[in-house]
Design a protein around this motif. Structure first.
Motif, PDB file in Angstrom:
ATOM      1  N   ASN A 117       0.876  -1.161   0.000  1.00  0.00           N
ATOM      2  CA  ASN A 117       0.000   0.000   0.000  1.00  0.00           C
ATOM      3  C   ASN A 117       0.916   1.214   0.000  1.00  0.00           C
ATOM      4  O   ASN A 117       1.774   1.336   0.875  1.00  0.00           O
ATOM      5  N   ILE A 118       0.741   2.094  -0.980  1.00  0.00           N
ATOM      6  CA  ILE A 118       1.674   3.197  -1.153  1.00  0.00           C
ATOM      7  C   ILE A 118       0.919   4.430  -1.643  1.00  0.00           C
ATOM      8  O   ILE A 118      -0.101   4.309  -2.326  1.00  0.00           O
ATOM      9  N   SER A 119       1.421   5.599  -1.286  1.00  0.00           N
ATOM     10  CA  SER A 119       0.786   6.836  -1.759  1.00  0.00           C
ATOM     11  C   SER A 119       1.264   7.131  -3.174  1.00  0.00           C
ATOM     12  O   SER A 119       2.312   6.659  -3.614  1.00  0.00           O
ATOM     13  N   LEU A 120       0.509   7.955  -3.863  1.00  0.00           N
ATOM     14  CA  LEU A 120       0.869   8.347  -5.232  1.00  0.00           C
ATOM     15  C   LEU A 120       2.204   9.088  -5.243  1.00  0.00           C
ATOM     16  O   LEU A 120       3.041   8.852  -6.109  1.00  0.00           O
ATOM     17  N   ASN A 121       2.438   9.968  -4.275  1.00  0.00           N
ATOM     18  CA  ASN A 121       3.709  10.704  -4.210  1.00  0.00           C
ATOM     19  C   ASN A 121       4.889   9.753  -4.013  1.00  0.00           C
ATOM     20  O   ASN A 121       5.938   9.932  -4.644  1.00  0.00           O
ATOM     21  N   GLU A 122       4.742   8.773  -3.146  1.00  0.00           N
ATOM     22  CA  GLU A 122       5.804   7.793  -2.927  1.00  0.00           C
ATOM     23  C   GLU A 122       6.056   6.984  -4.195  1.00  0.00           C
ATOM     24  O   GLU A 122       7.208   6.747  -4.575  1.00  0.00           O
ATOM     25  N   PHE A 123       4.978   6.585  -4.835  1.00  0.00           N
ATOM     26  CA  PHE A 123       5.095   5.805  -6.071  1.00  0.00           C
ATOM     27  C   PHE A 123       5.822   6.602  -7.149  1.00  0.00           C
ATOM     28  O   PHE A 123       6.723   6.093  -7.808  1.00  0.00           O
ATOM     29  N   MET A 124       5.465   7.849  -7.324  1.00  0.00           N
ATOM     30  CA  MET A 124       6.101   8.685  -8.344  1.00  0.00           C
ATOM     31  C   MET A 124       7.573   8.933  -8.020  1.00  0.00           C
ATOM     32  O   MET A 124       8.413   8.985  -8.917  1.00  0.00           O
ATOM     33  N   PHE A 125       7.905   9.051  -6.749  1.00  0.00           N
ATOM     34  CA  PHE A 125       9.303   9.203  -6.335  1.00  0.00           C
ATOM     35  C   PHE A 125      10.115   7.979  -6.758  1.00  0.00           C
ATOM     36  O   PHE A 125      11.219   8.103  -7.273  1.00  0.00           O
ATOM     37  N   LEU A 126       9.555   6.791  -6.576  1.00  0.00           N
ATOM     38  CA  LEU A 126      10.252   5.554  -6.946  1.00  0.00           C
ATOM     39  C   LEU A 126      10.315   5.350  -8.451  1.00  0.00           C
ATOM     40  O   LEU A 126      11.214   4.683  -8.953  1.00  0.00           O
ATOM     41  N   CYS A 127       9.370   5.897  -9.182  1.00  0.00           N
ATOM     42  CA  CYS A 127       9.249   5.630 -10.621  1.00  0.00           C
ATOM     43  C   CYS A 127       9.859   6.687 -11.530  1.00  0.00           C
ATOM     44  O   CYS A 127       9.623   6.671 -12.735  1.00  0.00           O
ATOM     45  N   PHE A 168      -5.690   3.041 -12.773  1.00  0.00           N
ATOM     46  CA  PHE A 168      -4.553   2.551 -13.554  1.00  0.00           C
ATOM     47  C   PHE A 168      -4.229   3.499 -14.705  1.00  0.00           C
ATOM     48  O   PHE A 168      -3.059   3.792 -14.959  1.00  0.00           O
ATOM     49  N   ASP A 169      -5.242   4.017 -15.386  1.00  0.00           N
ATOM     50  CA  ASP A 169      -4.979   4.910 -16.518  1.00  0.00           C
ATOM     51  C   ASP A 169      -4.326   6.220 -16.072  1.00  0.00           C
ATOM     52  O   ASP A 169      -3.492   6.780 -16.783  1.00  0.00           O
ATOM     53  N   LYS A 170      -4.651   6.706 -14.867  1.00  0.00           N
ATOM     54  CA  LYS A 170      -4.006   7.906 -14.339  1.00  0.00           C
ATOM     55  C   LYS A 170      -2.518   7.635 -14.079  1.00  0.00           C
ATOM     56  O   LYS A 170      -1.675   8.492 -14.347  1.00  0.00           O
ATOM     57  N   LEU A 171      -2.210   6.440 -13.577  1.00  0.00           N
ATOM     58  CA  LEU A 171      -0.800   6.071 -13.351  1.00  0.00           C
ATOM     59  C   LEU A 171      -0.030   6.044 -14.658  1.00  0.00           C
ATOM     60  O   LEU A 171       1.082   6.575 -14.750  1.00  0.00           O
ATOM     61  N   ILE A 172      -0.598   5.413 -15.660  1.00  0.00           N
ATOM     62  CA  ILE A 172       0.067   5.268 -16.950  1.00  0.00           C
ATOM     63  C   ILE A 172       0.349   6.635 -17.573  1.00  0.00           C
ATOM     64  O   ILE A 172       1.419   6.855 -18.143  1.00  0.00           O
ATOM     65  N   LYS A 173      -0.579   7.557 -17.460  1.00  0.00           N
ATOM     66  CA  LYS A 173      -0.394   8.904 -18.020  1.00  0.00           C
ATOM     67  C   LYS A 173       0.777   9.632 -17.368  1.00  0.00           C
ATOM     68  O   LYS A 173       1.427  10.449 -18.008  1.00  0.00           O
ATOM     69  N   GLN A 174       1.049   9.341 -16.113  1.00  0.00           N
ATOM     70  CA  GLN A 174       2.126  10.010 -15.390  1.00  0.00           C
ATOM     71  C   GLN A 174       3.487   9.344 -15.593  1.00  0.00           C
ATOM     72  O   GLN A 174       4.494   9.842 -15.084  1.00  0.00           O
ATOM     73  N   LEU A 175       3.517   8.217 -16.306  1.00  0.00           N
ATOM     74  CA  LEU A 175       4.765   7.472 -16.511  1.00  0.00           C
ATOM     75  C   LEU A 175       5.039   7.260 -17.997  1.00  0.00           C
ATOM     76  O   LEU A 175       5.032   6.132 -18.487  1.00  0.00           O
ATOM     77  N   PRO A 176       5.327   8.316 -18.746  1.00  0.00           N
ATOM     78  CA  PRO A 176       5.517   8.161 -20.192  1.00  0.00           C
ATOM     79  C   PRO A 176       6.778   7.388 -20.572  1.00  0.00           C
ATOM     80  O   PRO A 176       6.876   6.868 -21.686  1.00  0.00           O
ATOM     81  N   GLN A 177       7.741   7.262 -19.662  1.00  0.00           N
ATOM     82  CA  GLN A 177       8.996   6.570 -19.958  1.00  0.00           C
ATOM     83  C   GLN A 177       8.890   5.044 -19.840  1.00  0.00           C
ATOM     84  O   GLN A 177       9.800   4.333 -20.236  1.00  0.00           O
ATOM     85  N   ILE A 178       7.766   4.531 -19.337  1.00  0.00           N
ATOM     86  CA  ILE A 178       7.582   3.085 -19.132  1.00  0.00           C
ATOM     87  C   ILE A 178       7.582   2.348 -20.477  1.00  0.00           C
ATOM     88  O   ILE A 178       6.907   2.757 -21.409  1.00  0.00           O
ATOM     89  N   LYS A 179       8.333   1.252 -20.530  1.00  0.00           N
ATOM     90  CA  LYS A 179       8.387   0.403 -21.723  1.00  0.00           C
ATOM     91  C   LYS A 179       7.566  -0.878 -21.533  1.00  0.00           C
ATOM     92  O   LYS A 179       6.926  -1.359 -22.451  1.00  0.00           O
ATOM     93  N   GLU A 180       7.592  -1.446 -20.296  1.00  0.00           N
ATOM     94  CA  GLU A 180       6.863  -2.684 -20.002  1.00  0.00           C
ATOM     95  C   GLU A 180       6.173  -2.572 -18.646  1.00  0.00           C
ATOM     96  O   GLU A 180       6.751  -2.054 -17.696  1.00  0.00           O
ATOM     97  N   ILE A 181       4.942  -3.083 -18.604  1.00  0.00           N
ATOM     98  CA  ILE A 181       4.184  -3.143 -17.357  1.00  0.00           C
ATOM     99  C   ILE A 181       3.624  -4.545 -17.211  1.00  0.00           C
ATOM    100  O   ILE A 181       3.036  -5.091 -18.140  1.00  0.00           O
ATOM    101  N   PHE A 182       3.820  -5.115 -16.034  1.00  0.00           N
ATOM    102  CA  PHE A 182       3.266  -6.443 -15.731  1.00  0.00           C
ATOM    103  C   PHE A 182       2.390  -6.320 -14.515  1.00  0.00           C
ATOM    104  O   PHE A 182       2.709  -5.638 -13.570  1.00  0.00           O
TER     105      PHE A 182
END
Length: 150
Positions: free
Chosen positions: A103-113, A136-150
């Motif tokens: 369980n993680i906050s959005l700010n923590e997640f973005m810091f790690l990503c 999930f779609d909000k997360l994807i929009k904030q991570l344009p550098q992602i190549k693979e998601i599992f």
């Protein structure tokens, strides 16, 4: 000198500065590690092809993760283990991030990503500051550098 010590450009520059002059480590104590893992045995890192245990609670310096961060707690009561380590991280440039049962906050997640290219999430809940779950779609929009998601 003080500004350079407190604001290294990247981990390679920081490591070169520390090798040349210990002043930089004294002013901004950072341990640069490539890979950090967590499982039921605790935190571990890979040093010269050998897994070494890391007691995060005894570390007096910050961590700079440069390649991989994997969290597999295997015990449901440890679902905030990744949140507990974030204050110990100076910067996370991990290209590969795997989180399980967290369980993680959005700010923590973005810091790690900030540099993640390969993302693996399993039973992970990411919440906004108001406690609502992030879609999930909000997360994807904030991570344009992602190549693979599992």
């Amino acid at each position: 000198m003080h500004y350079i010590a407190k604001n290294p450009k990247n981990s390679e520059v920081y490591e070169k500065m520390v090798k040349k002059c210990k002043y930089f480590f004294i002013k901004n104590s950072i341990l640069v590690i490539d890979k950090l893992y967590y499982n039921h045995n605790g935190w571990k890192t890979l040093i010269k092809d050998d897994m070494k245990s890391v007691d995060i609670n005894k570390l007096l310096c910050k961590l700079w993760i440069t390649d991989e961060l994997h969290v597999y707690p295997e015990i449901l009561s440890k679902n905030s283990i990744v949140s507990s380590i974030i204050p110990k991280i100076y910067q996370c440039d991990a290209k590969h991030l795997s989180l399980h049962d967290q369980n993680i906050s959005l700010n923590e997640f973005m810091f790690l990503c900030s540099s993640v290219k390969n993302l693996r999430l399993n039973e992970v809940t990411i919440k906004n500051e108001d406690g609502t779950e992030v879609s999930f779609d909000k997360l994807i929009k904030q991570l344009p550098q992602i190549k693979e998601i599992f």
